[in-house]
Write a protein that holds these residues in place. Structure first.
Motif, PDB file in Angstrom:
ATOM      1  N   ARG A  50       0.839  -1.382  -0.404  1.00  0.00           N
ATOM      2  CA  ARG A  50      -0.307  -0.078  -0.147  1.00  0.00           C
ATOM      3  C   ARG A  50       1.113   1.551  -0.493  1.00  0.00           C
ATOM      4  O   ARG A  50       1.768   1.595   0.512  1.00  0.00           O
ATOM      5  N   HIS A  51       0.318   2.568  -0.540  1.00  0.00           N
ATOM      6  CA  HIS A  51       0.843   3.303  -0.882  1.00  0.00           C
ATOM      7  C   HIS A  51       0.044   4.141  -0.702  1.00  0.00           C
ATOM      8  O   HIS A  51      -1.065   4.627  -0.299  1.00  0.00           O
ATOM      9  N   ILE A  76       7.707   4.326  -9.165  1.00  0.00           N
ATOM     10  CA  ILE A  76       8.114   4.106  -7.804  1.00  0.00           C
ATOM     11  C   ILE A  76       6.621   3.078  -7.355  1.00  0.00           C
ATOM     12  O   ILE A  76       7.325   2.266  -6.090  1.00  0.00           O
ATOM     13  N   LEU A  77       5.633   3.392  -7.527  1.00  0.00           N
ATOM     14  CA  LEU A  77       4.841   2.363  -7.459  1.00  0.00           C
ATOM     15  C   LEU A  77       5.275   0.243  -7.291  1.00  0.00           C
ATOM     16  O   LEU A  77       4.630  -0.364  -6.648  1.00  0.00           O
ATOM     17  N   SER A 111       6.703   6.150   1.883  1.00  0.00           N
ATOM     18  CA  SER A 111       5.541   7.150   1.903  1.00  0.00           C
ATOM     19  C   SER A 111       6.858   8.724   2.183  1.00  0.00           C
ATOM     20  O   SER A 111       6.551   9.144   1.447  1.00  0.00           O
ATOM     21  N   GLU A 112       7.596   8.285   2.657  1.00  0.00           N
ATOM     22  CA  GLU A 112       8.043  10.160   2.752  1.00  0.00           C
ATOM     23  C   GLU A 112       9.614   9.920   1.553  1.00  0.00           C
ATOM     24  O   GLU A 112       9.658  10.886   1.215  1.00  0.00           O
ATOM     25  N   GLU A 113      10.296   9.020   0.839  1.00  0.00           N
ATOM     26  CA  GLU A 113      10.797   8.896  -0.245  1.00  0.00           C
ATOM     27  C   GLU A 113      10.552   8.971  -1.476  1.00  0.00           C
ATOM     28  O   GLU A 113      10.882   9.527  -2.160  1.00  0.00           O
ATOM     29  N   ILE A 114       8.725   8.849  -1.573  1.00  0.00           N
ATOM     30  CA  ILE A 114       8.123   8.652  -2.445  1.00  0.00           C
ATOM     31  C   ILE A 114       7.837  10.411  -2.664  1.00  0.00           C
ATOM     32  O   ILE A 114       6.188  10.743  -4.078  1.00  0.00           O
TER      33      ILE A 114
END
Length: 423
Positions: free
Chosen positions: A217-218, A279-280, A287-290
């Motif tokens: 999950r993102h 990314i996905l 979450s912080e990195e993307i």
């Protein structure tokens, strides 16, 4: 018989009574019916409340060869089958009955090995049909989770189940509602496939890898609704859907980077957003990195609510405009801004809530309208036509719009969206 000839044959038999200029009305219903095995089977279903015609609302479509898939969610009792199809090479009636896919048993309510409720489905170039089952019955405050969220993948050449995968508990939360999916086939072929799913009310984006057979999950603030964009007026009904986050999702062709772009929008929003599938596809990123890899596109302006959109392999994006009873387009070789968003067709009667849009392998545009807000917030008139399915060759649909231009198409080119990121 080719699909094109089937469409031409059927459309010649059906006289459209709408004011549509480009879309041809192929099918229409006051209420839905199904191909029950016998009159006795139908009578039994009606008597037991397993079939309540007025509770059946079609929401999603997909086309594969001679099959036109139609989904019907179980928002109330009396929906006998959630995943269905119409045989395009057989149906010559204006209001064909729906045939359960792959069969009646797989669509039986309460069968957690099969399908409970599905919304939008996707056929891919590997002849697979991807179906996300929400496992729910009811809508809004009446929703009950009777089966787990699950991905079902069918072999369309045999109608057999290739795989069923239950989402992990950490992929969802107590608000989760998923209606839309996108399928990403990578450069390495059919095994290099990812499914992406949008969690509208849980404000998340889920990735599933066919090869790894796992999901993750993102989260991102762009997945949330715009608090200034929750007002709607559709079919004469004013209402608020202010909590509706990420909804429609679709994929660009493969870009120069070797990956696609996922375009998405919250339902309560007038904006489009995008993120690279690079990314996905990576389950290790936080979450912080993307966060800065997500981009925001300029606003469509007032009346810019969209539920469904679909980008074809030529980079043309088709979408519904639910406030305007219209279907629109964007040529991704042009900047994403209001002057480059075209209107394909509009009709204040026939296109009340154009719920889903798709493009088939022959480059035909398909649209379904279903008057959903009237069904949910008021009451449909079953003496009237409530549900319609339209089609148009893409060249016909785009003619005369800003989306039809002579800019040469280069494979793997980057979509020409304009960003205005503010972090």
């Amino acid at each position: 018989m080719s699909l094109y000839r089937v469409i031409v044959l059927v459309s010649c038999l059906l006289a459209s009574a709408t004011a549509l200029q480009k879309l041809t009305e192929l099918y229409k219903w006051s209420s839905l019916d199904y191909t029950f095995s016998s009159d006795e089977h139908k009578s039994y279903a009606l008597e037991r409340g397993e079939f309540v015609p007025e509770n059946n609302l079609p929401v999603g479509i997909e086309v594969w060869k001679n099959k036109l898939f139609v989904t019907v969610p179980r928002w109330s009792n009396g929906v006998p089958s959630t995943l269905n199809y119409i045989p395009l090479d057989v149906s010559s009636t204006q209001s064909p009955k729906l045939t359960p896919y792959p069969n009646w048993a797989y669509n039986r309510e309460g069968n957690c090995d099969g399908l409970t409720t599905t919304y939008r489905v996707k056929a891919d170039s590997c002849n697979r049909l991807w179906v996300l089952d929400s496992g729910t019955v009811g809508i809004g405050n009446t929703t009950k989770q009777v089966c787990p969220y699950a991905i079902h993948v069918f072999d369309l050449t045999t109608d057999k189940v290739l795989r069923k995968y239950n989402l992990r508990p950490e992929d969802t939360n107590d608000r989760t509602f998923i209606a839309n999916i996108a399928i990403d086939i990578g450069s390495k072929g059919c095994d290099d496939t990812f499914l992406y799913a949008s969690d509208e009310l849980g404000y998340g984006l889920i990735s599933y890898s066919w090869e790894l057979n796992t999901s993750w999950r993102h989260t991102h603030s762009f997945l949330m609704p715009d608090p200034l964009a929750g007002d709607y007026n559709i079919g004469g009904i004013s209402f608020q859907w202010g909590e509706e986050g990420i909804f429609g999702i679709t994929l660009s062709p493969i870009t120069e980077s070797g990956f696609r772009l996922l375009f998405f929008h919250p339902l309560a929003s007038n904006r489009e957003f995008a993120v690279s599938t690079e990314i996905l596809r990576n389950p290790k990123l936080t979450s912080e990195e993307i966060y800065h890899d997500f981009v925001v596109l300029p606003s469509r302006g007032a009346g810019g609510h969209i539920t469904a959109h679909y980008m074809h392999d030529d980079g043309i994006l088709y979408f519904n405009l639910i406030d305007r009873n219209a279907v629109g387009c964007w040529n991704s070789r042009l900047p994403y801004e209001p002057k480059n968003l075209g209107i394909i067709d509009v009709d204040d009667e026939a296109l009340i809530f154009p719920s889903d849009v798709k493009v088939d392998s022959l480059n035909n545009l398909w649209v379904i309208s279903d008057r959903m807000p009237i069904h949910l917030l008021s009451k449909l008139n079953f003496n009237d036509i409530n549900f319609r399915i339209f089609y148009a060759p893409a060249d016909t649909a785009l003619a005369g719009t800003v989306c039809a231009n002579n800019i040469p198409y280069t494979p793997h080119e980057q979509p020409n969206y304009v960003t205005s990121n503010v972090y």
